[in-house]
Write a protein that holds these residues in place. Structure first.
Motif, mmCIF file in Angstrom:
data_model
loop_
_atom_site.group_PDB
_atom_site.id
_atom_site.type_symbol
_atom_site.label_atom_id
_atom_site.label_comp_id
_atom_site.label_asym_id
_atom_site.label_seq_id
_atom_site.Cartn_x
_atom_site.Cartn_y
_atom_site.Cartn_z
ATOM 1 N N GLN A 223 -6.786 -12.138 4.938
ATOM 2 C CA GLN A 223 -5.671 -11.218 4.713
ATOM 3 C C GLN A 223 -4.999 -11.480 3.374
ATOM 4 O O GLN A 223 -4.610 -10.537 2.669
ATOM 5 C CB GLN A 223 -4.649 -11.349 5.851
ATOM 6 N N SER B 193 -4.662 -8.816 0.225
ATOM 7 C CA SER B 193 -3.373 -8.493 -0.386
ATOM 8 C C SER B 193 -3.396 -8.749 -1.892
ATOM 9 O O SER B 193 -2.897 -7.938 -2.676
ATOM 10 C CB SER B 193 -2.260 -9.318 0.272
ATOM 11 N N MET C 294 -1.754 -1.313 2.182
ATOM 12 C CA MET C 294 -1.691 -2.768 2.332
ATOM 13 C C MET C 294 -0.237 -3.230 2.408
ATOM 14 O O MET C 294 0.120 -4.076 3.237
ATOM 15 C CB MET C 294 -2.393 -3.451 1.163
ATOM 16 N N LEU C 295 0.604 -2.669 1.551
ATOM 17 C CA LEU C 295 2.022 -3.028 1.554
ATOM 18 C C LEU C 295 2.680 -2.656 2.875
ATOM 19 O O LEU C 295 3.400 -3.471 3.486
ATOM 20 C CB LEU C 295 2.738 -2.332 0.392
ATOM 21 N N GLN D 3 1.564 -4.906 5.643
ATOM 22 C CA GLN D 3 2.197 -6.223 5.598
ATOM 23 C C GLN D 3 3.620 -6.179 6.174
ATOM 24 O O GLN D 3 4.034 -7.084 6.895
ATOM 25 C CB GLN D 3 2.243 -6.724 4.152
ATOM 26 N N SER E 101 -6.681 -4.306 6.334
ATOM 27 C CA SER E 101 -7.180 -5.192 5.291
ATOM 28 C C SER E 101 -8.275 -4.481 4.501
ATOM 29 O O SER E 101 -8.666 -3.356 4.835
ATOM 30 C CB SER E 101 -7.740 -6.490 5.897
#
Length: 379
Positions: free
Chosen positions: A184, A188, A318-319, A322, A329
Protein backbone atom coordinates in the motif's frame (compact mmCIF):
# COMPACT_ATOMS: atom_id res chain seq x y z
CA UNK A 1 -11.76 18.39 -22.22
CA UNK A 2 -8.33 16.81 -22.54
CA UNK A 3 -5.38 18.47 -20.82
CA UNK A 4 -2.71 18.43 -23.51
CA UNK A 5 -4.70 19.53 -26.57
CA UNK A 6 -8.44 19.74 -26.33
CA UNK A 7 -8.20 21.81 -23.17
CA UNK A 8 -7.00 24.85 -25.14
CA UNK A 9 -7.72 25.96 -28.65
CA UNK A 10 -9.15 22.81 -30.19
CA UNK A 11 -12.13 22.97 -27.84
CA UNK A 12 -13.09 26.10 -29.71
CA UNK A 13 -13.42 24.21 -32.98
CA UNK A 14 -15.50 21.19 -32.06
CA UNK A 15 -18.70 22.22 -33.85
CA UNK A 16 -20.13 25.40 -35.40
CA UNK A 17 -22.32 27.25 -32.94
CA UNK A 18 -24.79 30.12 -33.01
CA UNK A 19 -24.98 33.33 -30.94
CA UNK A 20 -26.24 33.38 -27.38
CA UNK A 21 -29.96 33.17 -28.01
CA UNK A 22 -32.77 30.63 -28.15
CA UNK A 23 -33.96 27.97 -25.72
CA UNK A 24 -31.71 25.70 -23.68
CA UNK A 25 -32.28 22.88 -26.19
CA UNK A 26 -31.18 25.20 -29.01
CA UNK A 27 -28.11 26.16 -27.02
CA UNK A 28 -27.29 22.65 -25.88
CA UNK A 29 -26.39 21.14 -29.24
CA UNK A 30 -25.67 17.55 -28.28
CA UNK A 31 -27.57 15.76 -31.04
CA UNK A 32 -31.13 14.40 -31.12
CA UNK A 33 -30.12 10.85 -30.26
CA UNK A 34 -28.69 11.99 -26.92
CA UNK A 35 -31.93 13.79 -26.04
CA UNK A 36 -33.87 10.57 -26.63
CA UNK A 37 -31.44 8.74 -24.36
CA UNK A 38 -32.38 11.11 -21.52
CA UNK A 39 -35.64 9.16 -21.25
CA UNK A 40 -33.69 6.38 -19.60
CA UNK A 41 -33.15 8.57 -16.52
CA UNK A 42 -36.77 8.36 -15.28
CA UNK A 43 -37.01 4.78 -16.51
CA UNK A 44 -33.99 3.72 -14.46
CA UNK A 45 -35.32 5.48 -11.35
CA UNK A 46 -38.76 3.89 -11.83
CA UNK A 47 -37.15 0.49 -12.25
CA UNK A 48 -35.12 0.89 -9.06
CA UNK A 49 -37.88 2.30 -6.84
CA UNK A 50 -41.01 0.60 -8.18
CA UNK A 51 -40.17 -2.51 -10.23
CA UNK A 52 -37.07 -3.49 -8.21
CA UNK A 53 -35.54 -5.24 -11.21
CA UNK A 54 -31.76 -5.11 -10.85
CA UNK A 55 -31.04 -6.15 -14.44
CA UNK A 56 -33.38 -3.54 -15.92
CA UNK A 57 -32.03 -0.88 -13.56
CA UNK A 58 -28.46 -1.80 -14.49
CA UNK A 59 -29.12 -1.55 -18.25
CA UNK A 60 -31.20 1.64 -18.11
CA UNK A 61 -28.77 3.41 -15.77
CA UNK A 62 -25.94 2.63 -18.19
CA UNK A 63 -27.97 4.07 -21.08
CA UNK A 64 -28.89 7.10 -18.95
CA UNK A 65 -25.23 7.92 -18.32
CA UNK A 66 -24.50 8.15 -22.06
CA UNK A 67 -26.35 11.46 -22.69
CA UNK A 68 -25.18 12.82 -19.35
CA UNK A 69 -21.59 12.24 -20.43
CA UNK A 70 -22.31 14.09 -23.68
CA UNK A 71 -23.90 17.05 -21.88
CA UNK A 72 -21.08 17.22 -19.35
CA UNK A 73 -18.55 17.35 -22.16
CA UNK A 74 -20.51 20.04 -24.00
CA UNK A 75 -20.98 22.31 -20.98
CA UNK A 76 -17.32 21.89 -20.03
CA UNK A 77 -16.43 23.03 -23.53
CA UNK A 78 -18.78 26.02 -23.30
CA UNK A 79 -17.15 27.22 -20.08
CA UNK A 80 -13.69 26.65 -21.56
CA UNK A 81 -14.58 28.74 -24.62
CA UNK A 82 -15.13 31.74 -22.35
CA UNK A 83 -11.96 31.30 -20.27
CA UNK A 84 -8.31 32.06 -20.90
CA UNK A 85 -6.20 29.15 -22.24
CA UNK A 86 -4.66 28.23 -18.88
CA UNK A 87 -7.96 28.24 -16.96
CA UNK A 88 -9.58 26.43 -19.88
CA UNK A 89 -6.97 23.70 -19.80
CA UNK A 90 -7.12 23.24 -16.04
CA UNK A 91 -10.92 23.26 -15.99
CA UNK A 92 -11.10 20.72 -18.81
CA UNK A 93 -8.51 18.54 -17.10
CA UNK A 94 -10.51 18.58 -13.87
CA UNK A 95 -13.91 17.75 -15.38
CA UNK A 96 -12.66 15.70 -18.34
CA UNK A 97 -13.21 12.40 -16.59
CA UNK A 98 -15.65 13.42 -13.87
CA UNK A 99 -18.07 10.57 -14.61
CA UNK A 100 -15.39 7.90 -14.28
CA UNK A 101 -14.33 9.50 -11.00
CA UNK A 102 -17.88 9.64 -9.61
CA UNK A 103 -18.60 6.01 -10.52
CA UNK A 104 -15.26 4.91 -9.08
CA UNK A 105 -15.78 6.70 -5.76
CA UNK A 106 -19.26 5.25 -5.32
CA UNK A 107 -18.03 1.77 -6.26
CA UNK A 108 -15.11 2.01 -3.83
CA UNK A 109 -17.48 3.03 -1.03
CA UNK A 110 -19.42 -0.21 -1.60
CA UNK A 111 -16.29 -2.36 -1.68
CA UNK A 112 -16.14 -3.01 -5.44
CA UNK A 113 -12.39 -2.39 -5.66
CA UNK A 114 -11.81 -4.87 -8.50
CA UNK A 115 -14.59 -3.29 -10.57
CA UNK A 116 -12.98 0.13 -10.13
CA UNK A 117 -9.56 -1.19 -11.11
CA UNK A 118 -11.05 -2.89 -14.16
CA UNK A 119 -12.91 0.27 -15.21
CA UNK A 120 -9.70 2.30 -15.00
CA UNK A 121 -7.79 -0.22 -17.13
CA UNK A 122 -10.76 -0.40 -19.49
CA UNK A 123 -10.82 3.39 -19.92
CA UNK A 124 -7.09 3.49 -20.62
CA UNK A 125 -7.06 0.75 -23.27
CA UNK A 126 -10.44 1.90 -24.61
CA UNK A 127 -9.17 5.41 -25.27
CA UNK A 128 -5.90 4.18 -26.75
CA UNK A 129 -7.24 1.36 -28.91
CA UNK A 130 -10.97 1.85 -29.49
CA UNK A 131 -11.26 5.65 -29.62
CA UNK A 132 -8.08 6.18 -31.65
CA UNK A 133 -8.78 3.11 -33.76
CA UNK A 134 -12.33 4.13 -34.67
CA UNK A 135 -11.14 7.68 -35.42
CA UNK A 136 -8.36 6.51 -37.75
CA UNK A 137 -10.68 4.01 -39.42
CA UNK A 138 -13.46 6.57 -39.97
CA UNK A 139 -11.04 9.17 -41.31
CA UNK A 140 -9.32 6.57 -43.48
CA UNK A 141 -12.58 5.71 -45.21
CA UNK A 142 -12.77 9.30 -46.43
CA UNK A 143 -9.08 10.02 -47.01
CA UNK A 144 -6.58 7.55 -48.45
CA UNK A 145 -3.84 8.71 -46.07
CA UNK A 146 -3.98 11.10 -43.11
CA UNK A 147 -1.11 12.91 -41.45
CA UNK A 148 -0.75 14.19 -37.91
CA UNK A 149 1.77 16.09 -35.81
CA UNK A 150 3.93 13.33 -34.38
CA UNK A 151 5.85 15.85 -32.22
CA UNK A 152 2.87 16.43 -29.94
CA UNK A 153 1.90 12.75 -30.16
CA UNK A 154 5.44 11.85 -29.03
CA UNK A 155 4.90 13.77 -25.78
CA UNK A 156 1.75 11.80 -25.07
CA UNK A 157 3.45 8.55 -26.10
CA UNK A 158 6.20 9.13 -23.54
CA UNK A 159 3.57 9.86 -20.90
CA UNK A 160 1.95 6.52 -21.73
CA UNK A 161 5.23 4.74 -21.05
CA UNK A 162 5.21 6.38 -17.62
CA UNK A 163 1.63 5.13 -17.19
CA UNK A 164 2.83 1.58 -17.88
CA UNK A 165 5.63 1.95 -15.34
CA UNK A 166 3.35 3.45 -12.71
CA UNK A 167 0.76 0.69 -13.02
CA UNK A 168 3.13 -2.22 -13.57
CA UNK A 169 5.76 -1.69 -10.86
CA UNK A 170 3.40 -2.01 -7.83
CA UNK A 171 1.66 -4.97 -9.50
CA UNK A 172 4.91 -6.82 -10.22
CA UNK A 173 6.14 -6.09 -6.70
CA UNK A 174 2.94 -7.60 -5.27
CA UNK A 175 3.40 -10.71 -7.41
CA UNK A 176 7.03 -11.19 -6.36
CA UNK A 177 6.39 -10.33 -2.69
CA UNK A 178 2.67 -11.14 -2.30
CA UNK A 179 2.21 -10.47 1.40
CA UNK A 180 4.51 -7.52 1.85
CA UNK A 181 3.42 -4.84 4.27
CA UNK A 182 4.80 -2.25 1.88
CA UNK A 183 2.33 -2.83 -0.98
CA UNK A 184 0.00 0.00 0.00
CA UNK A 185 2.86 2.38 0.76
CA UNK A 186 4.42 1.64 -2.62
CA UNK A 187 1.11 2.30 -4.39
CA UNK A 188 0.70 5.62 -2.57
CA UNK A 189 4.25 6.73 -3.36
CA UNK A 190 3.89 5.83 -7.03
CA UNK A 191 0.56 7.68 -7.19
CA UNK A 192 2.24 10.83 -5.86
CA UNK A 193 4.94 10.62 -8.54
CA UNK A 194 2.28 10.08 -11.22
CA UNK A 195 0.36 13.14 -10.02
CA UNK A 196 3.52 15.27 -10.10
CA UNK A 197 4.42 14.28 -13.66
CA UNK A 198 0.81 14.93 -14.68
CA UNK A 199 1.03 18.48 -13.33
CA UNK A 200 4.39 18.88 -15.10
CA UNK A 201 2.70 17.78 -18.33
CA UNK A 202 0.02 20.42 -17.91
CA UNK A 203 2.65 23.12 -17.39
CA UNK A 204 4.53 21.86 -20.45
CA UNK A 205 1.49 21.86 -22.74
CA UNK A 206 -0.24 24.98 -21.43
CA UNK A 207 2.71 27.25 -20.67
CA UNK A 208 6.32 26.45 -21.60
CA UNK A 209 5.83 24.50 -24.86
CA UNK A 210 2.29 25.30 -25.87
CA UNK A 211 3.45 25.94 -29.46
CA UNK A 212 3.82 22.17 -29.91
CA UNK A 213 0.10 21.78 -29.30
CA UNK A 214 -1.16 24.57 -31.54
CA UNK A 215 -3.58 23.53 -34.26
CA UNK A 216 -2.68 23.49 -37.92
CA UNK A 217 -3.16 26.57 -40.12
CA UNK A 218 -6.37 25.12 -41.45
CA UNK A 219 -7.82 24.76 -37.96
CA UNK A 220 -6.66 28.20 -36.94
CA UNK A 221 -8.77 29.65 -39.72
CA UNK A 222 -11.96 28.60 -37.94
CA UNK A 223 -13.24 29.24 -34.44
CA UNK A 224 -16.36 28.56 -32.46
CA UNK A 225 -18.56 30.95 -30.56
CA UNK A 226 -20.21 29.82 -27.32
CA UNK A 227 -23.91 28.99 -27.46
CA UNK A 228 -24.69 29.79 -23.82
CA UNK A 229 -23.45 31.98 -21.02
CA UNK A 230 -20.83 30.67 -18.62
CA UNK A 231 -23.33 30.89 -15.74
CA UNK A 232 -25.94 28.79 -17.56
CA UNK A 233 -23.29 26.26 -18.55
CA UNK A 234 -22.14 26.03 -14.92
CA UNK A 235 -25.73 25.48 -13.70
CA UNK A 236 -26.29 22.72 -16.27
CA UNK A 237 -22.94 21.20 -15.33
CA UNK A 238 -23.91 21.01 -11.66
CA UNK A 239 -27.30 19.48 -12.50
CA UNK A 240 -25.63 16.88 -14.71
CA UNK A 241 -23.13 15.97 -11.99
CA UNK A 242 -26.06 15.47 -9.60
CA UNK A 243 -27.86 13.28 -12.14
CA UNK A 244 -24.67 11.30 -12.79
CA UNK A 245 -24.31 10.70 -9.06
CA UNK A 246 -27.86 9.30 -8.88
CA UNK A 247 -27.41 7.08 -11.92
CA UNK A 248 -24.01 5.92 -10.67
CA UNK A 249 -25.60 4.87 -7.39
CA UNK A 250 -28.19 2.86 -9.31
CA UNK A 251 -25.53 1.34 -11.56
CA UNK A 252 -23.12 0.38 -8.80
CA UNK A 253 -25.89 -0.96 -6.59
CA UNK A 254 -27.03 -3.44 -9.23
CA UNK A 255 -23.70 -4.56 -10.73
CA UNK A 256 -23.35 -7.77 -8.72
CA UNK A 257 -26.86 -9.13 -9.29
CA UNK A 258 -27.17 -7.88 -12.88
CA UNK A 259 -23.81 -9.29 -13.94
CA UNK A 260 -24.78 -12.67 -12.52
CA UNK A 261 -28.19 -12.57 -14.22
CA UNK A 262 -26.78 -11.51 -17.60
CA UNK A 263 -23.94 -14.01 -17.43
CA UNK A 264 -20.95 -11.67 -17.41
CA UNK A 265 -18.29 -11.08 -14.80
CA UNK A 266 -17.92 -7.93 -12.75
CA UNK A 267 -14.46 -7.48 -14.27
CA UNK A 268 -16.00 -7.47 -17.76
CA UNK A 269 -18.53 -4.87 -16.62
CA UNK A 270 -15.70 -2.60 -15.48
CA UNK A 271 -13.23 -3.20 -18.28
CA UNK A 272 -15.70 -2.96 -21.18
CA UNK A 273 -19.20 -1.76 -20.28
CA UNK A 274 -18.44 1.11 -17.89
CA UNK A 275 -15.33 2.12 -19.83
CA UNK A 276 -17.23 2.46 -23.12
CA UNK A 277 -20.34 4.26 -21.87
CA UNK A 278 -18.30 6.87 -19.99
CA UNK A 279 -16.30 7.67 -23.12
CA UNK A 280 -19.08 7.73 -25.73
CA UNK A 281 -19.00 11.53 -25.95
CA UNK A 282 -15.25 11.63 -26.51
CA UNK A 283 -15.47 8.92 -29.17
CA UNK A 284 -18.09 10.89 -31.10
CA UNK A 285 -16.01 14.08 -30.87
CA UNK A 286 -12.85 12.29 -31.98
CA UNK A 287 -14.60 10.73 -34.98
CA UNK A 288 -15.98 14.16 -35.94
CA UNK A 289 -12.46 15.56 -36.08
CA UNK A 290 -11.03 12.61 -38.00
CA UNK A 291 -13.60 12.80 -40.81
CA UNK A 292 -12.78 16.52 -41.05
CA UNK A 293 -9.14 15.49 -41.65
CA UNK A 294 -8.00 16.85 -38.26
CA UNK A 295 -6.59 13.61 -36.99
CA UNK A 296 -4.11 15.33 -34.65
CA UNK A 297 -6.97 16.29 -32.37
CA UNK A 298 -8.64 12.87 -32.58
CA UNK A 299 -5.49 11.04 -31.55
CA UNK A 300 -4.71 13.51 -28.78
CA UNK A 301 -8.24 13.14 -27.40
CA UNK A 302 -7.67 9.41 -26.99
CA UNK A 303 -4.10 9.48 -25.73
CA UNK A 304 -4.59 12.43 -23.40
CA UNK A 305 -7.76 10.98 -21.94
CA UNK A 306 -5.90 7.74 -21.19
CA UNK A 307 -3.11 9.76 -19.58
CA UNK A 308 -5.60 11.73 -17.52
CA UNK A 309 -7.21 8.55 -16.21
CA UNK A 310 -3.88 7.11 -15.12
CA UNK A 311 -2.06 10.21 -13.91
CA UNK A 312 -4.97 12.23 -12.48
CA UNK A 313 -7.94 9.99 -11.65
CA UNK A 314 -5.82 7.17 -10.18
CA UNK A 315 -3.91 9.46 -7.73
CA UNK A 316 -7.19 11.12 -6.70
CA UNK A 317 -8.71 7.70 -5.99
CA UNK A 318 -5.60 6.73 -4.04
CA UNK A 319 -5.97 9.85 -1.90
CA UNK A 320 -9.67 9.25 -1.28
CA UNK A 321 -9.00 5.61 -0.50
CA UNK A 322 -6.35 6.56 2.05
CA UNK A 323 -8.70 9.02 3.76
CA UNK A 324 -11.71 6.68 3.91
CA UNK A 325 -9.81 3.37 4.00
CA UNK A 326 -11.43 1.94 0.85
CA UNK A 327 -8.54 -0.46 0.17
CA UNK A 328 -7.78 0.75 -3.34
CA UNK A 329 -4.22 0.20 -4.59
CA UNK A 330 -2.20 0.08 -7.80
CA UNK A 331 -1.94 -3.69 -7.66
CA UNK A 332 -3.65 -4.87 -10.84
CA UNK A 333 -3.92 -8.39 -12.23
CA UNK A 334 -1.20 -9.57 -14.65
CA UNK A 335 -3.76 -9.72 -17.45
CA UNK A 336 -4.80 -6.09 -16.89
CA UNK A 337 -1.18 -4.93 -16.96
CA UNK A 338 -0.53 -6.97 -20.11
CA UNK A 339 -3.51 -5.31 -21.80
CA UNK A 340 -2.15 -1.82 -21.04
CA UNK A 341 1.34 -2.76 -22.23
CA UNK A 342 0.01 -4.13 -25.53
CA UNK A 343 -2.16 -1.05 -26.07
CA UNK A 344 0.72 1.36 -25.46
CA UNK A 345 3.16 -0.62 -27.62
CA UNK A 346 0.90 -0.83 -30.66
CA UNK A 347 -0.25 2.81 -30.59
CA UNK A 348 3.37 3.99 -30.19
CA UNK A 349 4.42 1.91 -33.17
CA UNK A 350 1.57 3.03 -35.42
CA UNK A 351 2.00 6.73 -34.56
CA UNK A 352 5.77 6.85 -35.12
CA UNK A 353 5.71 7.90 -38.80
CA UNK A 354 3.09 10.66 -38.52
CA UNK A 355 0.67 9.17 -41.04
CA UNK A 356 -1.96 6.45 -41.06
CA UNK A 357 -4.75 4.80 -43.05
CA UNK A 358 -7.97 2.92 -42.41
CA UNK A 359 -6.20 -0.44 -42.03
CA UNK A 360 -4.16 0.82 -39.08
CA UNK A 361 -7.40 1.94 -37.44
CA UNK A 362 -8.86 -1.52 -38.01
CA UNK A 363 -5.75 -3.04 -36.45
CA UNK A 364 -6.17 -1.00 -33.28
CA UNK A 365 -9.85 -1.98 -33.09
CA UNK A 366 -8.96 -5.66 -33.59
CA UNK A 367 -6.52 -5.58 -30.67
CA UNK A 368 -9.22 -4.02 -28.48
CA UNK A 369 -11.72 -6.72 -29.51
CA UNK A 370 -9.21 -9.47 -28.79
CA UNK A 371 -8.56 -8.06 -25.31
CA UNK A 372 -12.29 -7.59 -24.69
CA UNK A 373 -13.08 -11.17 -25.74
CA UNK A 374 -10.35 -12.49 -23.45
CA UNK A 375 -11.68 -10.48 -20.48
CA UNK A 376 -15.13 -11.97 -21.08
CA UNK A 377 -13.70 -15.29 -19.90
CA UNK A 378 -11.55 -13.91 -17.08
CA UNK A 379 -13.08 -14.65 -13.69
Amino acid sequence: MIPFVVGRKELKRTFYSSPLDGTIIQKLKIGKIFYWFLLFIPISIFSALVIHNDTLTFITSILAIVPLARILGYTTKEISLQSNPTISGLFSATFGNAIELIIAIIALSTGLVEVVQASLIGSIIGNILLLVGVSIFAGGLRYKNQRFNNQSIAVSSTMLIIVVAGLAIPSIYAILIPHSEHNQVLSSAVAVVMAIIYIAGLVFSLRTHKDLFDASDEMKASSERPTMSRRLAAVILLIVIGAVSVESELLVGTIEHAALAIGITQMFVGIVVIAIITNIAEISTAVHFSVENKLDVSIEIGLSSAIQIALFVVPVLMLISQVFNFGFSLVFSPFEILAVILAVLIVNYLSADGRCNWLEGAQLISVYLIIGIAFFFVE
